[in-house]
Design an enzyme around this catalytic site. Structure first.
Site, short mmCIF file in Angstrom:
data_model
loop_
_atom_site.label_atom_id
_atom_site.label_comp_id
_atom_site.label_asym_id
_atom_site.label_seq_id
_atom_site.Cartn_x
_atom_site.Cartn_y
_atom_site.Cartn_z
N CYS A 42 -4.13 5.88 4.21
CA CYS A 42 -4.94 5.22 3.19
C CYS A 42 -6.36 5.08 3.73
O CYS A 42 -6.56 4.75 4.90
CB CYS A 42 -4.35 3.86 2.84
SG CYS A 42 -5.35 2.90 1.67
N GLU A 53 -2.25 11.86 3.76
CA GLU A 53 -1.05 11.66 2.95
C GLU A 53 -1.38 11.91 1.48
O GLU A 53 -2.41 11.47 0.97
CB GLU A 53 -0.54 10.22 3.15
CG GLU A 53 0.76 9.92 2.42
CD GLU A 53 1.26 8.53 2.72
OE1 GLU A 53 1.87 7.91 1.82
OE2 GLU A 53 1.04 8.05 3.84
#
Length: 533
Positions: free
Chosen positions: A323, A357
Protein backbone atom coordinates in the site's frame (compact mmCIF):
# COMPACT_ATOMS: atom_id res chain seq x y z
CA UNK A 1 -72.89 46.15 -1.70
CA UNK A 2 -70.03 44.87 -3.83
CA UNK A 3 -68.35 41.63 -2.96
CA UNK A 4 -64.81 42.06 -1.61
CA UNK A 5 -62.18 40.66 -3.95
CA UNK A 6 -59.59 38.27 -2.47
CA UNK A 7 -56.09 39.66 -1.96
CA UNK A 8 -53.57 38.27 -4.43
CA UNK A 9 -50.06 37.16 -3.51
CA UNK A 10 -47.13 38.24 -5.64
CA UNK A 11 -46.03 34.66 -6.44
CA UNK A 12 -49.53 33.19 -6.91
CA UNK A 13 -51.86 33.49 -9.86
CA UNK A 14 -55.58 33.11 -8.98
CA UNK A 15 -58.71 33.68 -11.00
CA UNK A 16 -60.67 36.83 -10.29
CA UNK A 17 -63.86 34.86 -9.98
CA UNK A 18 -64.29 32.88 -6.83
CA UNK A 19 -64.14 29.11 -7.22
CA UNK A 20 -67.32 27.17 -6.56
CA UNK A 21 -67.67 25.88 -3.05
CA UNK A 22 -66.51 29.10 -1.36
CA UNK A 23 -62.67 28.62 -1.75
CA UNK A 24 -61.08 31.87 -2.87
CA UNK A 25 -57.60 30.39 -3.62
CA UNK A 26 -56.19 27.16 -5.09
CA UNK A 27 -54.72 24.58 -2.67
CA UNK A 28 -50.89 24.61 -2.53
CA UNK A 29 -49.14 22.05 -4.72
CA UNK A 30 -47.42 19.20 -2.91
CA UNK A 31 -43.62 19.33 -3.26
CA UNK A 32 -41.96 16.43 -5.08
CA UNK A 33 -39.44 14.63 -2.88
CA UNK A 34 -36.31 12.99 -4.32
CA UNK A 35 -36.09 9.19 -4.41
CA UNK A 36 -33.07 6.96 -3.71
CA UNK A 37 -31.22 5.57 -6.75
CA UNK A 38 -32.80 8.13 -9.07
CA UNK A 39 -30.97 10.71 -11.21
CA UNK A 40 -31.54 14.45 -10.69
CA UNK A 41 -30.03 17.73 -11.74
CA UNK A 42 -28.10 19.19 -8.79
CA UNK A 43 -26.43 22.55 -8.23
CA UNK A 44 -22.75 22.11 -7.32
CA UNK A 45 -20.15 24.75 -6.52
CA UNK A 46 -17.17 24.10 -8.82
CA UNK A 47 -14.24 26.53 -9.17
CA UNK A 48 -16.05 29.67 -7.97
CA UNK A 49 -19.12 28.96 -10.12
CA UNK A 50 -22.38 27.12 -9.58
CA UNK A 51 -22.93 24.44 -12.20
CA UNK A 52 -25.76 22.03 -12.86
CA UNK A 53 -24.61 18.41 -12.89
CA UNK A 54 -26.33 15.04 -12.88
CA UNK A 55 -26.25 13.17 -9.56
CA UNK A 56 -27.73 10.00 -8.11
CA UNK A 57 -29.34 9.95 -4.66
CA UNK A 58 -27.45 7.35 -2.60
CA UNK A 59 -28.83 7.81 0.91
CA UNK A 60 -31.36 9.97 2.79
CA UNK A 61 -31.05 10.76 6.49
CA UNK A 62 -31.84 13.38 9.11
CA UNK A 63 -28.57 15.02 10.12
CA UNK A 64 -26.97 18.34 10.90
CA UNK A 65 -25.79 20.53 8.01
CA UNK A 66 -22.04 20.27 7.30
CA UNK A 67 -21.21 23.74 8.60
CA UNK A 68 -22.82 22.90 11.96
CA UNK A 69 -21.10 19.53 12.32
CA UNK A 70 -17.65 21.07 12.82
CA UNK A 71 -17.34 21.74 16.54
CA UNK A 72 -14.63 23.07 18.84
CA UNK A 73 -15.17 21.19 22.12
CA UNK A 74 -16.88 18.14 23.53
CA UNK A 75 -19.78 20.18 24.99
CA UNK A 76 -20.75 21.44 21.56
CA UNK A 77 -20.62 17.84 20.31
CA UNK A 78 -23.23 16.88 22.90
CA UNK A 79 -25.35 19.86 21.84
CA UNK A 80 -24.94 18.77 18.25
CA UNK A 81 -26.38 15.35 19.04
CA UNK A 82 -29.34 16.89 20.86
CA UNK A 83 -30.06 19.68 18.36
CA UNK A 84 -32.57 19.69 15.55
CA UNK A 85 -31.62 17.83 12.40
CA UNK A 86 -32.48 18.45 8.79
CA UNK A 87 -33.38 16.03 6.01
CA UNK A 88 -30.28 15.73 3.83
CA UNK A 89 -29.36 13.73 0.75
CA UNK A 90 -26.09 11.93 0.02
CA UNK A 91 -25.41 12.20 -3.73
CA UNK A 92 -22.91 10.78 -6.20
CA UNK A 93 -22.03 12.93 -9.20
CA UNK A 94 -21.95 10.84 -12.36
CA UNK A 95 -19.08 12.69 -14.02
CA UNK A 96 -16.90 12.81 -10.88
CA UNK A 97 -15.08 10.28 -8.73
CA UNK A 98 -16.54 8.90 -5.52
CA UNK A 99 -14.24 11.13 -3.51
CA UNK A 100 -16.54 14.05 -4.47
CA UNK A 101 -19.69 12.48 -2.98
CA UNK A 102 -21.27 14.68 -0.33
CA UNK A 103 -24.35 15.52 1.72
CA UNK A 104 -26.58 18.28 0.30
CA UNK A 105 -29.85 19.89 1.27
CA UNK A 106 -33.12 19.72 -0.63
CA UNK A 107 -32.83 23.24 -2.06
CA UNK A 108 -29.81 22.16 -4.20
CA UNK A 109 -31.75 19.37 -5.92
CA UNK A 110 -33.65 20.57 -9.01
CA UNK A 111 -36.47 18.05 -8.84
CA UNK A 112 -38.57 19.52 -11.65
CA UNK A 113 -35.77 19.70 -14.23
CA UNK A 114 -35.64 16.96 -16.83
CA UNK A 115 -32.60 14.69 -16.79
CA UNK A 116 -31.51 13.28 -20.12
CA UNK A 117 -31.18 9.51 -20.02
CA UNK A 118 -27.71 8.18 -20.87
CA UNK A 119 -27.38 6.83 -24.39
CA UNK A 120 -26.22 3.23 -24.52
CA UNK A 121 -24.18 2.71 -27.66
CA UNK A 122 -23.65 -0.70 -29.18
CA UNK A 123 -19.88 -1.33 -29.42
CA UNK A 124 -18.64 -1.75 -32.95
CA UNK A 125 -15.29 -3.00 -34.11
CA UNK A 126 -13.13 -0.21 -35.51
CA UNK A 127 -11.12 -0.70 -38.71
CA UNK A 128 -7.51 -1.69 -38.29
CA UNK A 129 -6.19 1.51 -39.86
CA UNK A 130 -8.31 3.73 -37.58
CA UNK A 131 -7.21 1.77 -34.52
CA UNK A 132 -3.57 2.19 -35.52
CA UNK A 133 -3.98 5.93 -35.95
CA UNK A 134 -5.61 6.43 -32.57
CA UNK A 135 -3.25 4.21 -30.59
CA UNK A 136 0.03 5.35 -32.12
CA UNK A 137 -0.42 9.00 -31.18
CA UNK A 138 -0.21 8.04 -27.50
CA UNK A 139 -2.59 7.89 -24.55
CA UNK A 140 -2.81 11.68 -23.91
CA UNK A 141 -4.60 12.24 -27.27
CA UNK A 142 -7.21 9.48 -26.94
CA UNK A 143 -10.62 10.77 -25.86
CA UNK A 144 -13.42 8.48 -24.60
CA UNK A 145 -15.97 9.45 -27.26
CA UNK A 146 -18.21 6.76 -28.72
CA UNK A 147 -17.47 3.06 -28.58
CA UNK A 148 -13.97 2.02 -27.51
CA UNK A 149 -11.94 -0.94 -28.61
CA UNK A 150 -10.33 -3.19 -26.02
CA UNK A 151 -6.90 -1.69 -26.65
CA UNK A 152 -8.23 1.87 -26.29
CA UNK A 153 -10.11 1.04 -23.10
CA UNK A 154 -7.02 -0.62 -21.58
CA UNK A 155 -4.99 2.49 -22.39
CA UNK A 156 -7.57 4.78 -20.79
CA UNK A 157 -7.77 2.57 -17.71
CA UNK A 158 -4.00 2.78 -17.31
CA UNK A 159 -3.51 6.50 -17.86
CA UNK A 160 -6.82 8.39 -17.67
CA UNK A 161 -8.43 7.00 -14.50
CA UNK A 162 -11.21 5.32 -16.49
CA UNK A 163 -13.12 3.09 -14.08
CA UNK A 164 -13.12 -0.61 -14.86
CA UNK A 165 -16.56 -1.89 -15.83
CA UNK A 166 -17.97 -4.54 -13.50
CA UNK A 167 -19.16 -6.52 -16.50
CA UNK A 168 -15.53 -7.02 -17.53
CA UNK A 169 -14.67 -8.72 -14.21
CA UNK A 170 -15.26 -12.32 -13.23
CA UNK A 171 -18.29 -13.20 -11.13
CA UNK A 172 -16.48 -13.42 -7.79
CA UNK A 173 -14.55 -10.16 -8.24
CA UNK A 174 -17.66 -8.34 -9.43
CA UNK A 175 -19.63 -9.56 -6.39
CA UNK A 176 -16.89 -8.44 -3.99
CA UNK A 177 -16.70 -5.08 -5.76
CA UNK A 178 -20.44 -4.53 -5.35
CA UNK A 179 -20.31 -5.50 -1.68
CA UNK A 180 -17.42 -3.09 -1.13
CA UNK A 181 -19.27 -0.23 -2.79
CA UNK A 182 -22.42 -0.93 -0.78
CA UNK A 183 -20.52 -1.05 2.52
CA UNK A 184 -18.44 2.07 1.92
CA UNK A 185 -20.70 4.20 -0.26
CA UNK A 186 -21.38 6.84 2.44
CA UNK A 187 -18.52 8.79 4.01
CA UNK A 188 -18.61 8.80 7.81
CA UNK A 189 -15.92 11.43 8.55
CA UNK A 190 -16.39 14.94 7.08
CA UNK A 191 -12.92 16.35 7.79
CA UNK A 192 -9.68 15.53 9.60
CA UNK A 193 -7.17 17.96 11.08
CA UNK A 194 -3.57 16.75 11.28
CA UNK A 195 -0.73 19.13 11.97
CA UNK A 196 -1.35 22.44 10.24
CA UNK A 197 -3.68 20.95 7.61
CA UNK A 198 -7.46 20.57 7.55
CA UNK A 199 -8.27 17.92 4.96
CA UNK A 200 -11.69 16.93 3.63
CA UNK A 201 -12.18 13.16 3.65
CA UNK A 202 -12.48 11.37 0.31
CA UNK A 203 -13.83 7.95 1.27
CA UNK A 204 -15.25 5.89 4.12
CA UNK A 205 -12.94 4.80 6.93
CA UNK A 206 -13.88 2.42 9.82
CA UNK A 207 -13.45 4.88 12.68
CA UNK A 208 -15.34 4.17 15.95
CA UNK A 209 -19.09 4.95 16.02
CA UNK A 210 -18.49 7.82 18.45
CA UNK A 211 -16.49 9.59 15.73
CA UNK A 212 -19.01 9.24 12.92
CA UNK A 213 -20.23 12.45 11.26
CA UNK A 214 -17.76 14.48 13.34
CA UNK A 215 -14.46 16.11 12.49
CA UNK A 216 -11.36 14.24 13.67
CA UNK A 217 -8.28 15.84 15.24
CA UNK A 218 -5.13 13.71 14.94
CA UNK A 219 -1.65 14.25 16.36
CA UNK A 220 0.85 14.22 13.49
CA UNK A 221 3.55 12.62 15.64
CA UNK A 222 1.85 9.76 17.55
CA UNK A 223 -1.32 9.60 15.35
CA UNK A 224 -3.71 9.42 18.32
CA UNK A 225 -7.03 11.06 17.45
CA UNK A 226 -10.19 12.45 19.01
CA UNK A 227 -13.34 14.36 17.92
CA UNK A 228 -12.89 16.82 20.83
CA UNK A 229 -10.92 19.94 20.01
CA UNK A 230 -10.23 20.95 23.61
CA UNK A 231 -8.94 17.49 24.48
CA UNK A 232 -6.78 17.57 21.36
CA UNK A 233 -5.22 20.88 22.44
CA UNK A 234 -4.38 19.40 25.84
CA UNK A 235 -2.67 16.46 24.17
CA UNK A 236 -0.58 18.71 21.92
CA UNK A 237 0.74 20.51 24.99
CA UNK A 238 1.74 17.26 26.73
CA UNK A 239 2.81 14.98 23.85
CA UNK A 240 6.57 14.47 23.82
CA UNK A 241 6.75 12.36 20.64
CA UNK A 242 8.37 14.15 17.71
CA UNK A 243 8.97 11.39 15.15
CA UNK A 244 7.54 8.01 14.09
CA UNK A 245 8.37 5.11 16.44
CA UNK A 246 11.00 3.43 14.25
CA UNK A 247 14.53 3.58 12.89
CA UNK A 248 15.50 6.39 10.55
CA UNK A 249 16.91 4.61 7.48
CA UNK A 250 17.11 7.51 5.03
CA UNK A 251 17.87 11.21 5.36
CA UNK A 252 18.60 13.77 2.69
CA UNK A 253 18.05 17.50 3.08
CA UNK A 254 14.71 17.91 4.87
CA UNK A 255 13.32 14.42 4.06
CA UNK A 256 13.58 11.32 6.24
CA UNK A 257 12.19 7.79 6.03
CA UNK A 258 11.45 5.76 9.17
CA UNK A 259 11.01 1.98 9.26
CA UNK A 260 8.19 1.00 11.64
CA UNK A 261 7.51 -2.64 12.53
CA UNK A 262 3.79 -3.43 12.56
CA UNK A 263 4.18 -6.21 15.14
CA UNK A 264 5.95 -3.92 17.62
CA UNK A 265 4.04 -0.68 17.01
CA UNK A 266 0.49 -1.89 16.47
CA UNK A 267 -1.30 1.18 17.75
CA UNK A 268 0.65 3.60 15.58
CA UNK A 269 0.28 1.44 12.44
CA UNK A 270 -3.45 0.89 12.99
CA UNK A 271 -4.04 4.63 13.29
CA UNK A 272 -1.94 5.14 10.16
CA UNK A 273 -4.15 2.68 8.26
CA UNK A 274 -7.33 4.43 9.42
CA UNK A 275 -5.90 7.76 8.31
CA UNK A 276 -4.92 6.50 4.86
CA UNK A 277 -8.32 4.84 4.31
CA UNK A 278 -9.90 8.31 4.30
CA UNK A 279 -8.13 8.97 1.00
CA UNK A 280 -8.03 5.46 -0.49
CA UNK A 281 -11.06 3.68 -1.92
CA UNK A 282 -9.75 0.10 -1.87
CA UNK A 283 -7.90 -0.79 1.31
CA UNK A 284 -8.56 -3.86 3.47
CA UNK A 285 -5.67 -3.67 5.98
CA UNK A 286 -6.90 -1.91 9.14
CA UNK A 287 -5.92 -3.82 12.27
CA UNK A 288 -3.99 -6.95 11.24
CA UNK A 289 -0.62 -5.21 10.89
CA UNK A 290 1.66 -7.84 12.47
CA UNK A 291 3.09 -9.12 9.17
CA UNK A 292 3.78 -5.70 7.64
CA UNK A 293 6.58 -3.17 7.71
CA UNK A 294 5.72 0.51 7.32
CA UNK A 295 8.08 3.07 5.78
CA UNK A 296 6.97 6.57 6.76
CA UNK A 297 8.18 9.60 4.80
CA UNK A 298 8.48 12.81 6.83
CA UNK A 299 9.46 16.44 6.32
CA UNK A 300 11.77 17.39 9.16
CA UNK A 301 12.38 20.78 10.76
CA UNK A 302 13.26 22.15 14.18
CA UNK A 303 9.86 21.10 15.55
CA UNK A 304 10.01 17.43 14.53
CA UNK A 305 9.25 14.99 11.71
CA UNK A 306 5.95 15.81 9.97
CA UNK A 307 4.36 12.84 8.20
CA UNK A 308 3.60 13.34 4.50
CA UNK A 309 3.10 9.74 3.28
CA UNK A 310 4.14 6.13 3.63
CA UNK A 311 4.20 2.73 1.99
CA UNK A 312 3.88 -0.72 3.52
CA UNK A 313 5.07 -4.13 2.45
CA UNK A 314 4.39 -7.63 3.69
CA UNK A 315 7.24 -9.55 5.27
CA UNK A 316 8.58 -12.47 3.16
CA UNK A 317 6.26 -11.66 0.26
CA UNK A 318 7.00 -11.49 -3.46
CA UNK A 319 5.55 -7.97 -3.47
CA UNK A 320 7.84 -5.12 -2.50
CA UNK A 321 4.89 -2.81 -1.81
CA UNK A 322 1.42 -3.51 -0.44
CA UNK A 323 0.00 0.00 0.00
CA UNK A 324 1.27 3.48 -0.83
CA UNK A 325 -0.23 6.81 0.17
CA UNK A 326 0.80 10.44 -0.08
CA UNK A 327 -1.66 12.63 1.78
CA UNK A 328 -3.51 15.30 -0.25
CA UNK A 329 -1.65 18.42 1.01
CA UNK A 330 1.66 16.90 -0.15
CA UNK A 331 0.67 15.43 -3.51
CA UNK A 332 2.20 16.53 -6.82
CA UNK A 333 5.56 17.16 -5.14
CA UNK A 334 7.31 13.98 -6.28
CA UNK A 335 6.92 12.13 -2.97
CA UNK A 336 5.00 9.22 -4.51
CA UNK A 337 7.71 8.31 -7.01
CA UNK A 338 10.34 8.76 -4.32
CA UNK A 339 8.59 6.10 -2.22
CA UNK A 340 8.35 3.84 -5.28
CA UNK A 341 12.09 4.21 -5.87
CA UNK A 342 12.67 3.39 -2.21
CA UNK A 343 10.61 0.18 -2.41
CA UNK A 344 12.58 -1.05 -5.43
CA UNK A 345 15.86 -0.18 -3.70
CA UNK A 346 14.89 -2.36 -0.73
CA UNK A 347 13.97 -5.30 -2.95
CA UNK A 348 17.24 -4.86 -4.90
CA UNK A 349 19.23 -5.08 -1.68
CA UNK A 350 17.31 -8.17 -0.67
CA UNK A 351 18.27 -9.79 -3.96
CA UNK A 352 14.92 -10.28 -5.66
CA UNK A 353 12.74 -8.58 -8.28
CA UNK A 354 9.69 -7.15 -6.56
CA UNK A 355 6.38 -5.84 -7.78
CA UNK A 356 3.51 -3.88 -6.21
CA UNK A 357 0.49 -5.68 -4.90
CA UNK A 358 -2.41 -5.71 -7.36
CA UNK A 359 -4.82 -4.15 -8.03
CA UNK A 360 -3.37 -0.65 -8.02
CA UNK A 361 -5.46 2.40 -7.24
CA UNK A 362 -6.06 5.00 -9.93
CA UNK A 363 -3.45 7.44 -8.63
CA UNK A 364 -1.00 4.65 -7.76
CA UNK A 365 -1.30 3.19 -11.25
CA UNK A 366 -0.39 6.51 -12.86
CA UNK A 367 2.65 6.94 -10.61
CA UNK A 368 3.89 3.41 -11.27
CA UNK A 369 3.41 3.70 -15.04
CA UNK A 370 5.43 6.89 -15.08
CA UNK A 371 8.21 5.30 -13.01
CA UNK A 372 8.33 2.16 -15.18
CA UNK A 373 8.53 4.20 -18.37
CA UNK A 374 11.39 6.24 -16.92
CA UNK A 375 13.38 3.11 -16.03
CA UNK A 376 12.67 1.42 -19.36
CA UNK A 377 13.43 4.48 -21.49
CA UNK A 378 16.88 4.68 -19.92
CA UNK A 379 17.52 1.11 -21.10
CA UNK A 380 16.01 1.80 -24.53
CA UNK A 381 18.54 4.56 -25.18
CA UNK A 382 21.36 2.16 -24.28
CA UNK A 383 20.14 -0.81 -26.34
CA UNK A 384 18.60 1.12 -29.22
CA UNK A 385 18.38 -0.87 -32.44
CA UNK A 386 18.32 -4.30 -30.74
CA UNK A 387 15.64 -6.82 -29.86
CA UNK A 388 15.83 -7.90 -26.24
CA UNK A 389 13.71 -10.09 -23.99
CA UNK A 390 11.49 -8.86 -21.19
CA UNK A 391 13.51 -11.03 -18.81
CA UNK A 392 16.67 -9.14 -19.76
CA UNK A 393 14.94 -5.80 -19.14
CA UNK A 394 13.64 -7.14 -15.82
CA UNK A 395 17.11 -8.09 -14.61
CA UNK A 396 18.52 -4.73 -15.68
CA UNK A 397 15.78 -2.53 -14.25
CA UNK A 398 14.49 -4.55 -11.28
CA UNK A 399 10.92 -4.41 -12.64
CA UNK A 400 8.89 -7.61 -12.89
CA UNK A 401 8.24 -9.09 -16.34
CA UNK A 402 4.44 -8.77 -15.97
CA UNK A 403 4.76 -5.05 -15.21
CA UNK A 404 7.07 -4.52 -18.19
CA UNK A 405 4.68 -6.30 -20.54
CA UNK A 406 1.61 -4.41 -19.26
CA UNK A 407 3.48 -1.12 -19.73
CA UNK A 408 4.80 -1.73 -23.25
CA UNK A 409 1.82 -3.57 -24.71
CA UNK A 410 -0.21 -0.36 -24.94
CA UNK A 411 2.34 0.91 -27.47
CA UNK A 412 2.60 -2.51 -29.16
CA UNK A 413 6.29 -2.74 -28.39
CA UNK A 414 6.38 -6.35 -27.15
CA UNK A 415 5.09 -9.62 -28.53
CA UNK A 416 5.61 -13.37 -28.43
CA UNK A 417 6.81 -15.48 -31.35
CA UNK A 418 5.98 -19.07 -32.29
CA UNK A 419 9.04 -19.63 -34.47
CA UNK A 420 11.45 -22.29 -33.20
CA UNK A 421 14.40 -19.89 -32.95
CA UNK A 422 12.57 -17.95 -30.19
CA UNK A 423 12.10 -19.06 -26.61
CA UNK A 424 8.53 -20.34 -26.07
CA UNK A 425 6.48 -18.09 -23.79
CA UNK A 426 9.10 -15.31 -23.75
CA UNK A 427 8.20 -11.71 -24.55
CA UNK A 428 10.47 -9.85 -26.98
CA UNK A 429 10.86 -6.09 -27.20
CA UNK A 430 12.05 -4.48 -30.41
CA UNK A 431 13.80 -1.20 -29.57
CA UNK A 432 13.53 0.75 -32.81
CA UNK A 433 14.81 4.31 -33.01
CA UNK A 434 11.53 5.69 -34.38
CA UNK A 435 9.56 4.05 -31.59
CA UNK A 436 11.90 5.49 -28.96
CA UNK A 437 11.65 8.96 -30.50
CA UNK A 438 7.88 8.66 -30.60
CA UNK A 439 7.76 7.73 -26.90
CA UNK A 440 9.92 10.74 -26.07
CA UNK A 441 7.59 12.98 -28.10
CA UNK A 442 4.57 11.63 -26.20
CA UNK A 443 6.19 12.52 -22.88
CA UNK A 444 7.19 9.04 -21.71
CA UNK A 445 10.34 8.60 -19.66
CA UNK A 446 10.35 11.88 -17.78
CA UNK A 447 12.63 11.63 -14.75
CA UNK A 448 11.04 11.95 -11.29
CA UNK A 449 11.11 15.30 -9.58
CA UNK A 450 12.90 13.78 -6.60
CA UNK A 451 15.61 11.16 -7.19
CA UNK A 452 16.54 8.68 -4.49
CA UNK A 453 20.13 8.92 -3.28
CA UNK A 454 21.16 5.30 -2.74
CA UNK A 455 24.19 6.33 -0.72
CA UNK A 456 21.89 7.84 1.93
CA UNK A 457 19.93 4.62 2.48
CA UNK A 458 21.13 3.05 5.75
CA UNK A 459 19.47 -0.32 5.50
CA UNK A 460 20.61 -3.89 4.91
CA UNK A 461 18.63 -7.14 5.21
CA UNK A 462 19.59 -9.67 7.85
CA UNK A 463 19.26 -12.34 5.15
CA UNK A 464 18.75 -11.97 1.41
CA UNK A 465 15.94 -13.75 -0.40
CA UNK A 466 18.25 -16.19 -2.28
CA UNK A 467 19.94 -17.13 0.99
CA UNK A 468 16.57 -17.65 2.66
CA UNK A 469 15.32 -19.82 -0.23
CA UNK A 470 18.47 -21.96 -0.20
CA UNK A 471 18.10 -22.45 3.53
CA UNK A 472 14.48 -23.53 3.07
CA UNK A 473 15.49 -25.98 0.35
CA UNK A 474 18.23 -27.50 2.52
CA UNK A 475 15.80 -27.89 5.40
CA UNK A 476 13.20 -29.55 3.19
CA UNK A 477 15.80 -31.87 1.64
CA UNK A 478 17.10 -32.90 5.06
CA UNK A 479 13.59 -33.75 6.23
CA UNK A 480 12.78 -35.88 3.16
CA UNK A 481 16.15 -37.72 2.98
CA UNK A 482 16.23 -38.73 6.64
CA UNK A 483 15.91 -42.53 7.18
CA UNK A 484 13.58 -43.82 9.86
CA UNK A 485 15.23 -45.45 12.87
CA UNK A 486 13.99 -48.59 14.63
CA UNK A 487 12.21 -46.58 17.27
CA UNK A 488 10.27 -44.78 14.55
CA UNK A 489 9.00 -48.01 13.01
CA UNK A 490 6.88 -48.78 16.04
CA UNK A 491 4.26 -46.69 17.75
CA UNK A 492 6.05 -44.27 20.08
CA UNK A 493 5.12 -43.92 23.71
CA UNK A 494 2.88 -41.09 24.76
CA UNK A 495 4.93 -38.13 25.90
CA UNK A 496 3.47 -36.32 28.92
CA UNK A 497 2.44 -32.77 28.08
CA UNK A 498 4.43 -30.14 29.88
CA UNK A 499 2.86 -26.95 31.05
CA UNK A 500 3.61 -24.36 28.38
CA UNK A 501 5.52 -21.37 29.71
CA UNK A 502 3.71 -18.09 29.89
CA UNK A 503 4.89 -15.90 27.08
CA UNK A 504 6.04 -12.56 28.37
CA UNK A 505 5.62 -9.75 25.90
CA UNK A 506 8.39 -7.18 25.80
CA UNK A 507 7.48 -3.73 26.95
CA UNK A 508 6.60 -1.37 24.17
CA UNK A 509 9.09 1.45 23.84
CA UNK A 510 6.50 3.65 22.15
CA UNK A 511 4.42 5.20 24.96
CA UNK A 512 2.55 8.25 23.69
CA UNK A 513 0.70 10.42 26.15
CA UNK A 514 -2.98 9.56 26.70
CA UNK A 515 -5.31 11.38 24.35
CA UNK A 516 -8.78 9.90 24.33
CA UNK A 517 -10.76 6.73 24.53
CA UNK A 518 -11.67 7.05 20.83
CA UNK A 519 -8.26 6.46 19.27
CA UNK A 520 -8.88 2.84 18.15
CA UNK A 521 -11.97 1.42 16.46
CA UNK A 522 -14.29 -0.87 18.39
CA UNK A 523 -13.43 -3.90 16.25
CA UNK A 524 -9.72 -3.68 17.03
CA UNK A 525 -8.01 -6.74 18.54
CA UNK A 526 -8.88 -7.30 22.19
CA UNK A 527 -5.29 -7.90 23.33
CA UNK A 528 -4.18 -4.31 22.74
CA UNK A 529 -4.10 -2.28 25.95
CA UNK A 530 -5.01 1.35 25.37
CA UNK A 531 -4.23 4.41 27.50
CA UNK A 532 -7.35 6.03 28.90
CA UNK A 533 -7.97 9.32 30.65
Amino acid sequence: MSKREPRKRAHDSTNEAAAPGGNDSEPPQQQIMPIINKRYMVEKFIINTVKKVVAVIIHIDFRKPPQEVRTNNYKSIENHEQGAKELMYYVHYEELDRRNDEWITLDKILVNEVVVEPVIKVPTKAPVEDLHKEIVVGPPVIKPSGALTRSQRRTLEEYSHLKTDLNDLDATTARLEREHEERTKVKNIPQITIGAHEILAWYYSPFPPDCENLDIYMCEYCLLYTPHHERFKQHIDTCKVRQPPGNEIYRKDHLSVYEVDGSGQKLYCQCLCLLSKLFMDHKTLYFDVDDFMFYVLCETDEHGAHIVGYFSREVESANNLACIMVFPPFQKKGYGKLLIQFSYELSRREGYIGMPEKPLSDLGKVSYRSYWWWRLMKLFHIHQGHTVTATFLSNESGIAVDDIVSTLITMRMCRQYKEPEFIPGEWYVRIHRKIVDHCVMCGYGKPPRLLLDRTKVRWAPAQTRPEFERQQQRTAAAMTSRRASKSQNVTPLVTPLATPPIEQKPEDTYTPSPLTDHHVATDAPDHISLPLN
